[in-house]
Design a protein around this motif. Structure first.
Motif: not given
Lengths: 140, 428
Positions: A23-31, A70-73, A81-83, A94-101
């Motif tokens: 995984c080289k990049r994680l993008e956190f998008n929120y509203c 909100p998504i994590i990409r 890519e995985k979203v 959310v932390l779990q999802k970030a670690e999963l990605l």
């Protein structure tokens, strides 16, 4: 009477020698406005700094995505890519999802039937009817 | 929270996305009207505090170790080629967008962290390794020198590894194996596996974490592309490639052209100042290795890095052989080594008169069995047996494993088992 070389390129065996996190990049998008981003925003405020420090090999991007969930990409070395949508999730979820990605390889999910995958040839060799002896000989 | 309309964004000529570390905040070189809108990433607190913290963790030590070297990469950005088309509209006051410093690029810091480079390895060196000579002609700004040094180091470790591992490898196979490990294709694969991305075109606005090089124009013959160093340079021109330079009709045209035409032709010569992604990526990997040597304690850590990232890759040396006359070569080998002449003996067979005959042939020197081959005809099985015997000889590897000579780089007092030195190829 010479030996000639056949061109070949070495193949990667990630983890043999060095390990490169895929995984080289994680993008956190929120509203900013919607309630589904509540957990995500709390994650960004409280947890992201630690998460980024623990993972120096991952580029972290934070950007708003108004009027959307909100998504994590995650972007991977294999150019995929995985979203994951994290709407209405709590901070730890959310932390779990970030670690999963972060831990994903980026490959498509596929079924692995063999216990071992290896580039190396079998140590034991392939069974041959011409070399087996005694009771091991295959009888037609 | 401030809201900025889209037109305002475009006039500011800034990417709307807030890349980690907040590029907007970093451009203090820009005018004050710009800095007033820096809080425009509408959720400013996490993006400025959390995302920049990942930078500061990996950067701080390197930035403090060599503070004087930070601005070197971009200080004379005038020689970088400007992009022909800019993705963002520019105004007169913002004609040129200063790029990030290497220490401010999230991509570069992430690459540094991904490779597990030590803190003593500055981001500026890694950033410089990403700038190909075709993107920046100033030698103190591009990776030319680093790449040369890295090439020497890679050649040192790869050749000693192969020579100790396979002391009887013929020279041609040794060269091919070297190319398989540290040739441009292999090194480009290493760089791609590190997650290095290439910029679309070199320029002042490019993130320092991207590989910058000038791409070869489409349709350019590859032999015209100037390679990097060492293994990229073809030793002699391939016979299959037509030699345009010595073509009589081309020569006549060249004689007839005016100085202006010649100048135009020279300026447009393909491949003169351009390279391919593969060569540029390989050049980056060499430069990155040189950076390890320069910043991380010299040869022992370089050896560790090269073995971890380059020599740990899988290369089947036994699949690199192509014999012309294996039976004859085996016979010469036996003469040279004083063995009895090799004799092929049929060991097993099945279905001699069927469509699927199988013959197992062993090649013997006296009582010793040298090799065995299986084929659908007797000559095929015999040739395969000879190849098997020759590979058994050439691919000899010390069972206990001799020490690599570079072991003594760590200290002269270390115990060292010398490698086997063979008499060499069979030549006749």
């Amino acid at each position: 009477m010479v030996v000639r070389g056949l061109q070949a390129v070495s193949k990667a065996q990630n983890g043999v020698g060095a390990f490169i996190l895929q995984c080289k990049r994680l993008e956190f998008n929120y509203c900013e406005m919607s309630g589904s981003s509540r957990g995500m925003k709390a994650f960004l405020k409280t947890r992201l700094a630690t998460f980024a420090k623990e993972n120096p090999g991952v580029e972290i991007v934070v950007s708003p995505r108004p009027k959307k969930h909100p998504i994590i990409r995650g972007s991977y070395i294999n150019k995929r890519e995985k979203v994951v949508c994290v709407r209405n999730l709590e901070v730890l979820q959310v932390l779990q999802k970030a670690e999963l990605l972060r831990d994903a390889s980026g490959d498509k999910i596929k079924k692995i039937n063999k216990p071992v995958q290896s580039l190396n040839d079998s140590v034991r060799g392939i069974w041959s009817p011409y070399h087996a002896k005694g009771e091991d000989v295959y009888k037609v | 929270m401030r809201r900025v309309s889209r037109s305002t964004w475009d006039s500011l000529a800034v990417p709307r996305r807030c890349v980690c570390g907040n590029p907007i905040r970093l451009n203090d070189l820009l005018s004050s009207s710009f800095s007033t809108t820096t809080s425009s990433s509408s959720f400013s607190s996490p993006s400025s505090s959390s995302s920049s913290s990942s930078l500061s963790t990996s950067i701080s030590s390197s930035a403090t170790s060599r503070p004087s070297s930070i601005p070197t990469i971009r200080s004379s950005s005038s020689s970088l080629k400007p992009r022909t088309s800019r993705p963002f509209s520019t105004t007169s006051s913002l004609a040129v967008i200063p790029s990030l410093l290497p220490t401010q690029s999230a991509k570069l810091a992430a690459l540094h962290g991904r490779l597990g480079l030590p803190n003593g390895y500055p981001l500026t060196t890694l950033g410089r390794a990403l700038i190909d000579p075709t993107a920046e002609s100033e030698h103190h700004l591009n990776n030319d020198g680093l790449s040369n040094l890295g090439n020497v180091l890679l050649g040192y470790y790869a050749s000693e590894y192969l020579m100790v591992q396979y002391p009887r490898l013929p020279y041609e196979i040794l060269k091919t194996a070297m190319d398989g490990y540290i040739g441009p294709r292999a090194l480009a694969a290493v760089g791609t596996g590190w997650g290095v991305e290439a910029a679309f075109a070199p320029g002042e606005t490019v993130d320092p974490g991207l590989l910058q090089f000038n791409r070869v124009a489409p349709g350019t013959p590859l032999y015209k592309v100037q390679g990097g160093v060492g293994f990229n340079i073809p030793r002699k021109r391939n016979r299959m490639v037509p030699n345009f330079e010595n073509n009589p009709s081309v020569n006549a045209e060249l004689a007839a052209e005016t100085p202006e035409m010649k100048a135009a032709r020279e300026s447009q010569r393909p491949g003169q100042d351009a390279t391919t992604l593969q060569l540029a990526m390989a050049s980056f990997v060499r430069a990155a290795v040189a950076g390890v040597y320069l910043h991380s304690g010299g040869l022992p850590s370089t050896k560790e890095f090269v073995h971890a990232h380059v020599l740990s890759r899988k290369l089947d040396v036994d699949k690199l052989f192509q014999f012309e006359q294996p039976t004859r070569e085996l016979s010469r080998l036996c003469v040279r080594e004083g063995f009895q002449q090799p004799i092929a003996r049929l060991e097993k067979e099945t279905g001699r008169y069927s469509r699927h005959a199988v013959f197992i042939v062993g090649v013997y020197s006296g009582e010793e069995k040298l090799g065995e081959g299986q084929g659908s005809s007797l000559p095929e099985a015999k040739i395969k047996a000879a190849i098997s015997a020759l590979k058994g000889w050439y691919l000899y590897s010390p069972a206990s494993g001799a020490d690599l000579p570079s072991k003594t780089d760590g200290g002269p007092g270390l115990p060292f088992t010398p490698a086997v030195i063979d008499v060499g190829d069979i030549v006749s």
